[in-house]
Design a protein around this motif. Structure first.
Motif, PDB file in Angstrom:
ATOM      1  N   ASP A  63      -4.787   5.857  -0.060  1.00  0.00           N
ATOM      2  CA  ASP A  63      -4.546   4.422  -0.208  1.00  0.00           C
ATOM      3  C   ASP A  63      -3.219   4.114  -0.900  1.00  0.00           C
ATOM      4  O   ASP A  63      -2.791   2.967  -0.913  1.00  0.00           O
ATOM      5  CB  ASP A  63      -5.666   3.772  -1.040  1.00  0.00           C
ATOM      6  N   VAL A  64      -2.586   5.121  -1.489  1.00  0.00           N
ATOM      7  CA  VAL A  64      -1.433   4.873  -2.361  1.00  0.00           C
ATOM      8  C   VAL A  64      -0.293   4.189  -1.613  1.00  0.00           C
ATOM      9  O   VAL A  64       0.322   3.230  -2.123  1.00  0.00           O
ATOM     10  CB  VAL A  64      -0.959   6.182  -3.019  1.00  0.00           C
ATOM     11  N   GLU A  65       0.009   4.640  -0.401  1.00  0.00           N
ATOM     12  CA  GLU A  65       1.112   4.018   0.359  1.00  0.00           C
ATOM     13  C   GLU A  65       0.819   2.540   0.616  1.00  0.00           C
ATOM     14  O   GLU A  65       1.734   1.705   0.568  1.00  0.00           O
ATOM     15  CB  GLU A  65       1.310   4.750   1.678  1.00  0.00           C
TER      16      GLU A  65
ATOM     17  N   ILE B  39      -3.701  -2.642  -6.313  1.00  0.00           N
ATOM     18  CA  ILE B  39      -4.746  -2.482  -7.325  1.00  0.00           C
ATOM     19  C   ILE B  39      -5.478  -1.172  -7.060  1.00  0.00           C
ATOM     20  O   ILE B  39      -6.081  -0.983  -5.996  1.00  0.00           O
ATOM     21  CB  ILE B  39      -5.736  -3.657  -7.303  1.00  0.00           C
ATOM     22  N   LEU B  40      -5.390  -0.262  -8.017  1.00  0.00           N
ATOM     23  CA  LEU B  40      -6.081   1.017  -7.920  1.00  0.00           C
ATOM     24  C   LEU B  40      -7.453   0.877  -8.572  1.00  0.00           C
ATOM     25  O   LEU B  40      -7.554   0.551  -9.752  1.00  0.00           O
ATOM     26  CB  LEU B  40      -5.262   2.110  -8.599  1.00  0.00           C
ATOM     27  N   ILE B  41      -8.488   1.110  -7.784  1.00  0.00           N
ATOM     28  CA  ILE B  41      -9.859   1.012  -8.276  1.00  0.00           C
ATOM     29  C   ILE B  41     -10.279   2.372  -8.818  1.00  0.00           C
ATOM     30  O   ILE B  41     -10.199   3.373  -8.100  1.00  0.00           O
ATOM     31  CB  ILE B  41     -10.817   0.590  -7.153  1.00  0.00           C
TER      32      ILE B  41
ATOM     33  N   LEU C 232       1.304   6.020 -11.097  1.00  0.00           N
ATOM     34  CA  LEU C 232       2.047   5.659  -9.892  1.00  0.00           C
ATOM     35  C   LEU C 232       3.311   4.906 -10.291  1.00  0.00           C
ATOM     36  O   LEU C 232       3.346   4.210 -11.321  1.00  0.00           O
ATOM     37  CB  LEU C 232       1.184   4.799  -8.973  1.00  0.00           C
ATOM     38  N   ILE C 233       4.342   5.026  -9.462  1.00  0.00           N
ATOM     39  CA  ILE C 233       5.640   4.428  -9.788  1.00  0.00           C
ATOM     40  C   ILE C 233       5.515   2.931 -10.052  1.00  0.00           C
ATOM     41  O   ILE C 233       6.083   2.399 -11.002  1.00  0.00           O
ATOM     42  CB  ILE C 233       6.646   4.700  -8.644  1.00  0.00           C
ATOM     43  N   GLY C 234       4.741   2.245  -9.242  1.00  0.00           N
ATOM     44  CA  GLY C 234       4.625   0.793  -9.385  1.00  0.00           C
ATOM     45  C   GLY C 234       3.946   0.336 -10.656  1.00  0.00           C
ATOM     46  O   GLY C 234       4.052  -0.842 -11.034  1.00  0.00           O
ATOM     47  N   GLU C 235       3.246   1.239 -11.322  1.00  0.00           N
ATOM     48  CA  GLU C 235       2.562   0.846 -12.560  1.00  0.00           C
ATOM     49  C   GLU C 235       3.555   0.485 -13.662  1.00  0.00           C
ATOM     50  O   GLU C 235       3.245  -0.340 -14.532  1.00  0.00           O
ATOM     51  CB  GLU C 235       1.636   1.960 -13.022  1.00  0.00           C
ATOM     52  N   ALA C 236       4.720   1.089 -13.651  1.00  0.00           N
ATOM     53  CA  ALA C 236       5.713   0.822 -14.696  1.00  0.00           C
ATOM     54  C   ALA C 236       6.223  -0.611 -14.632  1.00  0.00           C
ATOM     55  O   ALA C 236       6.593  -1.195 -15.658  1.00  0.00           O
ATOM     56  CB  ALA C 236       6.878   1.805 -14.574  1.00  0.00           C
ATOM     57  N   THR C 237       6.248  -1.198 -13.447  1.00  0.00           N
ATOM     58  CA  THR C 237       6.755  -2.561 -13.271  1.00  0.00           C
ATOM     59  C   THR C 237       5.644  -3.593 -13.157  1.00  0.00           C
ATOM     60  O   THR C 237       5.923  -4.794 -13.104  1.00  0.00           O
ATOM     61  CB  THR C 237       7.623  -2.640 -12.005  1.00  0.00           C
ATOM     62  N   GLY C 238       4.396  -3.134 -13.087  1.00  0.00           N
ATOM     63  CA  GLY C 238       3.273  -4.052 -12.902  1.00  0.00           C
ATOM     64  C   GLY C 238       2.964  -4.339 -11.449  1.00  0.00           C
ATOM     65  O   GLY C 238       2.052  -5.108 -11.145  1.00  0.00           O
ATOM     66  N   ALA C 239       3.717  -3.731 -10.528  1.00  0.00           N
ATOM     67  CA  ALA C 239       3.446  -3.943  -9.107  1.00  0.00           C
ATOM     68  C   ALA C 239       2.134  -3.285  -8.691  1.00  0.00           C
ATOM     69  O   ALA C 239       1.529  -3.666  -7.682  1.00  0.00           O
ATOM     70  CB  ALA C 239       4.595  -3.391  -8.261  1.00  0.00           C
ATOM     71  N   ILE C 240       1.722  -2.286  -9.440  1.00  0.00           N
ATOM     72  CA  ILE C 240       0.416  -1.655  -9.246  1.00  0.00           C
ATOM     73  C   ILE C 240      -0.309  -1.677 -10.582  1.00  0.00           C
ATOM     74  O   ILE C 240       0.270  -1.366 -11.622  1.00  0.00           O
ATOM     75  CB  ILE C 240       0.542  -0.206  -8.741  1.00  0.00           C
TER      76      ILE C 240
END
Length: 265
Positions: A201-203, A212-214, A225-233
């Motif tokens: 699901d990551v892509e 949103i990672l459940i 994940l890379i997007g977690e640093a910016t809040g995108a994930i």
């Protein structure tokens, strides 16, 4: 009128409880998306036959669904029929050396009763799970080194192997993110949100405005994940449909999504 929101959601371990397959705790957020005039696209490793039933139950029959990990689309009103590349895929799999092939037990190697045993599905749902059209999920019993060799040999034949929450799934390479991109181009939503619990699901999470990672205690851990640093994930506070409901509602609030106007305030 611009579509305000298009949500893409995995099923098992995400919108469906990992053990009970119940989705009812997510109903408030599903109703909220509907009230906004948005849509929900189910995106799963499940077959069209499986997803068609769930899509109807959830009141999502007006939206396409992404089936078999992105290998196909089930359009509104379509009857899911077996076909696609599944026969060719099985031939490629069976041509592998038995030293590697023997570690992989796919749904095509199982009876409906066996599929029910490994998935926890009732018999009728297990039969729908076995009605493959594009891909082959299965259980891997070998070690990591053998799995790498198995995947490498398949890749040379154009077949990709992707790990989900519990199954290793083989297909001819099209991903959930590929199918998502096709639907985003078609519907041109103002906002996209994607939810999932597994590596496959990551892509899709990375491609959405908000991923949103459940959390899934029964699945392999997914590192930062890379997007977690910016809040995108972001990560949901609870697993399954309870977390789905909470996290999607929060994302709608944070993105200030409304049903009117090109800007959301």
């Amino acid at each position: 009128m611009t579509l305000p929101l298009l949500v893409f959601s995995d099923l098992d371990g995400t919108l469906l409880d990992h053990h009970s397959y119940d989705w009812s705790p997510a109903k408030p957020a599903l109703d909220r998306v509907r009230a906004l005039g948005g849509g929900v696209v189910l995106a799963s490793s499940k077959t069209g036959a499986e997803i068609a039933v769930l899509r109807d139950e959830m009141g999502l029959a007006d939206w396409p669904a992404i089936v078999e990990n992105g290998a196909g689309l089930l359009e509104p009103g379509d009857s899911p029929d077996a076909g696609g590349d599944y026969g060719k895929l099985r031939e490629t799999l069976d041509a592998l050396p038995m030293a590697l092939r023997g570690y992989f037990r796919g749904f095509g190697d199982m009876s409906a009763t066996e599929i029910a045993d490994v998935t926890g599905l009732p018999d009728d749902a297990a039969r729908r799970a076995g009605a493959r059209a594009f891909s082959e999920p299965g259980l891997w019993s070998g070690d990591a080194e053998a799995r790498a060799a198995f995947c490498d040999m398949l890749e040379k034949q154009g077949v990709t192997a992707r790990m989900g929450g519990r199954f290793l799934t083989l297909s001819y390479g099209r991903t959930k993110a590929d199918a998502m991109a096709e639907l985003v181009a078609r519907f041109a939503p103002r906002h996209t949100i994607a939810l999932g619990d597994a590596p496959n699901d990551v892509e899709m999470l990375e491609a959405a405005d908000q991923g949103i990672l459940i959390p899934n205690p029964d699945a392999p851990d997914i590192g930062p994940l890379i997007g977690e640093a910016t809040g995108a994930i972001r990560r949901a506070p609870e697993p399954g449909p309870v977390g789905w409901n909470l996290a999607l509602g929060q994302a709608i609030d944070d993105l200030k999504i409304s049903s009117g106007g090109p800007a959301d305030g």
